[in-house]
Design a protein around this motif. Structure first.
Motif, PDB file in Angstrom:
ATOM      1  N   GLN A  80       0.835  -1.196   0.000  1.00  0.00           N
ATOM      2  CA  GLN A  80       0.000   0.000   0.000  1.00  0.00           C
ATOM      3  C   GLN A  80       0.876   1.255   0.000  1.00  0.00           C
ATOM      4  O   GLN A  80       0.625   2.204  -0.732  1.00  0.00           O
ATOM      5  N   ALA A  81       1.926   1.236   0.795  1.00  0.00           N
ATOM      6  CA  ALA A  81       2.826   2.383   0.851  1.00  0.00           C
ATOM      7  C   ALA A  81       3.805   2.310  -0.320  1.00  0.00           C
ATOM      8  O   ALA A  81       4.040   1.244  -0.888  1.00  0.00           O
ATOM      9  N   GLN A  82       4.366   3.431  -0.658  1.00  0.00           N
ATOM     10  CA  GLN A  82       5.366   3.519  -1.735  1.00  0.00           C
ATOM     11  C   GLN A  82       6.511   2.533  -1.439  1.00  0.00           C
ATOM     12  O   GLN A  82       7.072   2.511  -0.350  1.00  0.00           O
ATOM     13  N   SER A  83       6.850   1.687  -2.412  1.00  0.00           N
ATOM     14  CA  SER A  83       7.832   0.632  -2.153  1.00  0.00           C
ATOM     15  C   SER A  83       8.917   0.547  -3.226  1.00  0.00           C
ATOM     16  O   SER A  83       9.691  -0.395  -3.234  1.00  0.00           O
ATOM     17  N   LEU A  84       8.953   1.543  -4.116  1.00  0.00           N
ATOM     18  CA  LEU A  84       9.997   1.510  -5.148  1.00  0.00           C
ATOM     19  C   LEU A  84      11.335   1.931  -4.538  1.00  0.00           C
ATOM     20  O   LEU A  84      11.373   2.736  -3.608  1.00  0.00           O
TER      21      LEU A  84
END
Ligand SMILES: Nc1ncnc2c1ncn2[C@@H]1O[C@H](COP(=O)(O)OP(=O)(O)O)[C@@H](O)[C@H]1O
Ligand SMILES: [Mg+2]
Length: 227
Positions: free
Chosen positions: A88-92
């Motif tokens: 859900q959270a930014q993971s890049l």
């Protein structure tokens, strides 16, 4: 053959907060995920959707009950080739551009040839090829979500677990993007579980699961335990 990817039996989850207080999130959860299933997991915010996705992917263990991956093997072998996760959270990875981020799981799997082409191909399929050279900090939230999904699809896993993957997309973009994701999933016979409270997403999926008051309601019939 009916290929059973995940089997959850009598699973419960209780977290212990920093002050020592126990919080019960899930109770007596029973569900199966079979090859090529399309499942939407709905429920109000805080109901335990992300917790259940983490359990399904083997990222956390339930405090009661069992989770097994009959057709996939043991928990340690799931990521990144068999089960992929869209957080859900930014993971890049901030230091890698979009194309490099999408190539990463292939490299982690030990693939040495064709990685760049495979990453380009999935970006093109998802209509994200224009972003290939950009760094994550140059992307909008919705673009980053779509790139994270492309990164989950690139290895053609057996199961994709996506946590609110359209939360930052407007509904026309979400509609178009989900159509592309499902078309790709169909071709590769992937199972897909999407946690969301977005009604639009639910309309795309054949099976609806919902969590309410810590209980999971599934319309699916469960497989018998093997003898
Ligand atoms: N690691 C954790 N420690 C303590 N409480 C947690 C933890 N993870 C989730 N929770 C609690 O579990 C409940 C369900 O959270 P979550 O699974 O994130 O719900 P949802 O994804 O449906 O919004 C919330 O009350 C949340 O605060
Ligand atoms: Mg959540």
């Amino acid at each position: 053959m009916h290929e059973l990817l995940v089997r959850v039996r009598n699973a419960g989850m209780e977290f212990i907060q920093p002050d020592g207080e126990k919080v019960r999130v899930l109770s007596d959860v029973n569900c199966d995920i079979a090859k090529a299933d399309r499942i939407v997991l709905s429920g109000p915010s805080g109901s335990g959707k992300s917790t259940l996705l983490n359990i399904l992917g083997g990222l956390i263990a339930p405090t009661e009950g069992t989770v097994t991956w009959p057709a996939l093997g043991d928990q340690a072998s799931l990521q990144p080739a068999k089960v992929t996760y869209v957080f859900q959270a930014q993971s890049l990875f901030p230091a890698l551009n979009v194309h490099e981020n999408v190539m990463l799981p292939l490299k982690l799997m030990g693939n040495t040839v064709g990685n760049a082409d495979a990453a380009s191909a999935i970006l093109e399929r998802m209509q994200l090829e224009g972003l290939a050279g950009k760094l994550p900090e140059e992307l909008s939230g919705g673009q980053a979500q779509r790139v994270a999904m492309a990164r989950a699809l690139v290895v053609k896993p057996k199961l994709v677990l996506a946590d609110e993957p359209t939360g930052q997309l407007d509904s026309a973009t979400a509609h178009d993007f989900l159509g592309r994701v499902l078309e790709f999933a169909n071709e590769s016979h992937m199972a897909l579980v999407v946690a969301t409270h977005d009604k639009l997403v639910a309309g795309f999926m054949e099976t609806r699961w919902s969590i309410e008051h810590g209980r999971l309601a599934t319309p699916q019939k469960l497989e018998m335990e093997p003898k």
